[in-house]
Write a protein that holds these residues in place. Structure first.
Motif, PDB file in Angstrom:
ATOM      1  N   ARG A 291       0.808  -1.217   0.000  1.00 37.68           N
ATOM      2  CA  ARG A 291       0.000   0.000   0.000  1.00 37.68           C
ATOM      3  C   ARG A 291       0.840   1.264   0.000  1.00 37.68           C
ATOM      4  N   PHE A 292       1.872   1.324   0.857  1.00 40.71           N
ATOM      5  CA  PHE A 292       2.645   2.558   0.927  1.00 40.71           C
ATOM      6  C   PHE A 292       3.961   2.325   1.655  1.00 40.71           C
ATOM      7  N   ILE A 293       4.881   3.284   1.483  1.00 39.12           N
ATOM      8  CA  ILE A 293       6.160   3.324   2.193  1.00 39.12           C
ATOM      9  C   ILE A 293       6.207   4.622   2.991  1.00 39.12           C
ATOM     10  N   ILE A 294       6.676   4.528   4.227  1.00 46.86           N
ATOM     11  CA  ILE A 294       6.910   5.722   5.045  1.00 46.86           C
ATOM     12  C   ILE A 294       8.413   5.910   5.197  1.00 46.86           C
ATOM     13  N   LEU A 295       8.913   7.090   4.813  1.00 44.51           N
ATOM     14  CA  LEU A 295      10.291   7.493   5.110  1.00 44.51           C
ATOM     15  C   LEU A 295      10.200   8.643   6.094  1.00 44.51           C
ATOM     16  N   ALA A 296      10.962   8.576   7.157  1.00 47.19           N
ATOM     17  CA  ALA A 296      10.891   9.658   8.141  1.00 47.19           C
ATOM     18  C   ALA A 296      12.165   9.725   8.964  1.00 47.19           C
ATOM     19  N   CYS A 297      12.444  10.920   9.461  1.00 48.11           N
ATOM     20  CA  CYS A 297      13.568  11.096  10.369  1.00 48.11           C
ATOM     21  C   CYS A 297      13.192  10.577  11.751  1.00 48.11           C
ATOM     22  N   PHE A 312      -1.712   4.212  11.778  1.00 47.85           N
ATOM     23  CA  PHE A 312      -2.222   5.581  11.786  1.00 47.85           C
ATOM     24  C   PHE A 312      -2.564   6.021  10.357  1.00 47.85           C
ATOM     25  N   VAL A 313      -1.638   5.777   9.422  1.00 54.93           N
ATOM     26  CA  VAL A 313      -1.866   6.149   8.023  1.00 54.93           C
ATOM     27  C   VAL A 313      -3.022   5.343   7.441  1.00 54.93           C
ATOM     28  N   LEU A 314      -3.033   4.030   7.701  1.00 55.47           N
ATOM     29  CA  LEU A 314      -4.098   3.180   7.166  1.00 55.47           C
ATOM     30  C   LEU A 314      -5.473   3.645   7.612  1.00 55.47           C
TER      31      LEU A 314
END
Length: 380
Positions: A291-297, A312-314
């Motif tokens: 569904r998706f990729i999260i990139l974050a610091c 949370f995103v879903l």
């Protein structure tokens, strides 16, 4: 050679095995007959081998066609919050399609690039990396005459290693030429997608995670969170050993009691203490279930676990509560809202650090038959 060449052909494919009949005629006639039969069998095998090879080529052509029709469609969204810091030291890059500036390997037809850089001791290293790293990558990317997918994987690995090394070297040269010398450093998490293959290169404690939907025992589809990166901090055994062998020390979980990460771009004063710019490299094939990729610091992951961030995103994407906006599809509105709300929620939960989140949605034009099997492996 065909896999089954060494297996004898069955003389009687069905029914019970019967006793051999006695030989009739002279031995010379029987020998001639056996030679003729052997010749016929050889000719038959050659015809079958030729037909099998033609079938394989046709099948490979069909697979390539199906894969091309099933390429993922990637869209990137970004949210950045300064938090309680005086300066925004994060940087980011979104290039959903950078194919036009590359000579693509083999049958590849699309390359995407997304990256998050978390600066410390200033914003110059993160901004330099955001500006230059993908250009270095484009210059070093494998050329189009390559056809062997195994070789492409190896060359992309070398390309990423060389790209990070050159970006770090270039920044350190610039930093050391300043008066006074710049002491900035930056983490880096970069996602490179070549058709349906994801290559992740990361330094430090910024992270990338993938949301994949899988069928559960009750027939419902549930999310699985897959880590696409590896954190580098000086408390890890291998990282600490390298730092100590280089003459550095780890105090209070930091290099020389100061630097929180053990790999970075910049940080020239710590390079002699074992801090390196060689990224961890991982590879993962996308499937129609992703569904998706999260990139974050690390600002996000100080207050969210990876699984919490994915859920949370879903929830936001599935609820469909985002406001309609001209020029955006309903799905795009939901992903944009999810990205913004995730970053805001990190600040609301008390993160005082900079927070930068890139959310990459994954869609398929058609389900690819070659995507049913997936990999999530680290490079050898």
């Amino acid at each position: 050679m065909d896999l089954f060449d060494d297996l004898p052909e069955p003389t009687q494919p069905g029914g019970p095995v019967t006793a051999a009949r006695p030989r009739a005629g002279t031995e010379e006639e029987e020998d001639e007959k056996e030679e003729e039969e052997e010749e016929e069998r050889r000719a038959k095998r050659k015809r079958e081998d030729a037909e099998s090879e033609a079938d394989k080529k046709e099948e490979q052509g069909e697979i390539k066609k199906v894969c091309k029709e099933g390429l993922p469609v990637l869209k990137g969204y970004v949210a950045a919050r300064r938090g309680e810091r005086d300066e925004m030291q994060d940087a980011h890059v979104l290039l959903p399609d950078m194919s036009s500036c590359l000579s693509l390997p083999g049958q590849s037809s699309r390359v995407s690039y997304f990256a998050v850089f978390d600066g410390h001791a200033g914003a110059r290293a993160s901004r330099f990396a955001a500006e230059h790293l993908h250009h270095n990558l484009a210059n070093k990317f494998p050329s189009s005459e390559l056809r062997d997918s195994e070789n492409v994987d190896k060359l992309i690995k070398k390309c990423l290693l060389d790209t990070f090394r050159q970006t770090d070297d270039d920044f350190l040269k610039k930093a050391s030429s300043q008066k006074p010398a710049w002491k900035d450093g930056s983490t880096a998490t970069c996602v490179l997608v070549v058709d349906d293959m994801v290559y992740v290169a990361n330094l430090g404690d910024s992270r990338a995670v993938l949301c994949r939907m899988e069928a559960a025992a009750d027939g419902q589809r549930r999310s699985v969170t897959l880590a696409l990166s590896k954190e580098h901090n000086p408390t890890m055994y291998e990282e600490r050993m390298r730092i100590q062998r280089a003459g550095g020390t780890v105090r209070d979980g930091r290099v020389l009691g100061v630097l929180e990460v053990s790999r970075s771009i910049g940080d020239g004063q710590y390079k002699r203490c074992g801090v390196i710019s060689s990224p961890d490299l991982r590879r993962c094939q996308l499937t129609a279930n992703d569904r998706f990729i999260i990139l974050a610091c690390d600002g996000l992951f100080k207050v969210f676990s990876a699984d919490e961030a994915v859920k949370f995103v879903l929830n936001i994407v599935q609820e469909g509560s985002g406001e309609r906006r001209a020029g955006l599809t309903e799905e795009e509105v939901q992903f944009e809202a999810a990205c913004q709300q995730l970053a805001s929620e990190a600040v609301r939960r008390g993160c005082a650090d900079n927070v930068t989140v890139i959310l990459v949605s994954i869609g398929f034009r058609a389900k690819s038959s070659s995507s049913s099997s997936s990999q999530h492996t680290q490079f050898d």
